[in-house]
Design a protein around this motif. Sequence first.
Motif, PDB file in Angstrom:
ATOM      1  N   PRO A  68       0.942  -1.152   0.056  1.00 10.78           N
ATOM      2  CA  PRO A  68       0.033   0.289  -0.304  1.00 10.78           C
ATOM      3  C   PRO A  68       0.653   0.777  -0.179  1.00 10.78           C
ATOM      4  O   PRO A  68       2.169   1.226   0.503  1.00 10.78           O
ATOM      5  N   VAL A  69       0.040   2.282  -0.281  1.00 14.26           N
ATOM      6  CA  VAL A  69       0.621   4.001  -0.687  1.00 14.26           C
ATOM      7  C   VAL A  69       0.944   4.028   1.433  1.00 14.26           C
ATOM      8  O   VAL A  69       0.807   3.959   2.047  1.00 14.26           O
ATOM      9  N   THR A  70       2.545   5.142   1.079  1.00 11.93           N
ATOM     10  CA  THR A  70       2.758   5.130   2.066  1.00 11.93           C
ATOM     11  C   THR A  70       2.320   6.998   2.537  1.00 11.93           C
ATOM     12  O   THR A  70       2.563   7.458   1.445  1.00 11.93           O
ATOM     13  N   LEU A  71       3.408   7.905   3.084  1.00  8.02           N
ATOM     14  CA  LEU A  71       3.306   9.289   3.411  1.00  8.02           C
ATOM     15  C   LEU A  71       4.436   9.426   2.585  1.00  8.02           C
ATOM     16  O   LEU A  71       3.750  10.643   1.834  1.00  8.02           O
ATOM     17  N   LEU A  72       5.328   8.950   2.189  1.00  2.00           N
ATOM     18  CA  LEU A  72       6.455   9.464   1.115  1.00  2.00           C
ATOM     19  C   LEU A  72       6.174   9.103  -0.379  1.00  2.00           C
ATOM     20  O   LEU A  72       5.963  10.337  -0.851  1.00  2.00           O
ATOM     21  N   ASP A  73       4.905   8.084  -0.334  1.00  2.00           N
ATOM     22  CA  ASP A  73       4.377   8.404  -1.944  1.00  2.00           C
ATOM     23  C   ASP A  73       3.640  10.159  -2.362  1.00  2.00           C
ATOM     24  O   ASP A  73       4.013  10.709  -3.229  1.00  2.00           O
ATOM     25  N   GLY A  74       3.070  10.624  -1.528  1.00  2.00           N
ATOM     26  CA  GLY A  74       2.201  11.327  -1.251  1.00  2.00           C
ATOM     27  C   GLY A  74       3.099  12.810  -1.774  1.00  2.00           C
ATOM     28  O   GLY A  74       2.846  14.289  -1.927  1.00  2.00           O
ATOM     29  N   LEU A  75       3.781  12.758  -0.586  1.00  2.24           N
ATOM     30  CA  LEU A  75       4.577  14.293  -0.675  1.00  2.24           C
ATOM     31  C   LEU A  75       5.930  14.090  -1.113  1.00  2.24           C
ATOM     32  O   LEU A  75       6.348  15.362  -1.262  1.00  2.24           O
TER      33      LEU A  75
END
Length: 306
Positions: free
Chosen positions: A243-250
Amino acid sequence: MTHHDMPASADAAACPLEPTGLWVRATASRPRRHRDGWLFDLQALDPTRSGRLTAFMSADFTQQVEQASGIMLHEEDLVGDHTVLLTLTVDPLLGLTGRIIGLDRGLMLRAWAERDAQVREALDANGLWERQRELPMPRRLRRVFLIEPDDGAPHAIGDGLARWNELGMIALIRHPLAFEEPGAVAALHSAFDAANDQFDWGTLDAVIVEPGTGFAFRALSDPGLAQRLCEFPVPILTRRTRPVTLLDGLAFRSFDTARDLAALLIEILHRELREADRPRLEAIARELGPAPAAEDRPVNGAALFD
């Protein structure tokens, strides 16, 4: 009957019927404390089936889940439809009881998503969430810091950058670490410490994070690390995890595949070539001729002219 069906003694507290476990899809309700764990009622998803089974989740198992997921479980987390792994026991007080020894990862995914949403909301409220994406696109790609898994397996991003490094196209700094092992957050902080040192020396154009293969990658959603990466002064490029992580979004840019990430790097290199004004450099080379060999150049501070 098998030996699993027979109680070990007349006053045995319980006897396991399915020692290897049985996966059950059911609706969990009425969480309540019992001994050192939790009791739940499990009911079949089919509304025509009215029977209920009492399920027990021990404190030890709860702690194992929390350590593996990085999420503190609460009683309300188990309420609703879930897939659980049970062993069946006969309790002298509760009767036939299912002991929960495994959980479908959907429970953790929902908990992770809720936690990440809270962290993102806090970063956004402080004006940090978009900070990386507001950085300018790199104008060159001469020194790259790669954070990669230490699993020894081939990875397209690392292999491609290593080839460019061998050809002299870039200078590559490789920093392997274990993304899913205990201590991963501290290891990531150390990696970005090293990357920041390169930036302080004025020689870093991009940081690339290649997580490799795996499932959790919860270190990449650590709140403290996420805040630091939002404020990191160098563009961070990463391949998205599932699943996606915060790093993927920021991150400055995140990509679904290594090929997509490589396409951006190639675009940066093409831009560097365009801005280098190659026609001008080629005209200079034609006019001046080949550069003198190393032994023909002045050395030891000798004068350029007599």
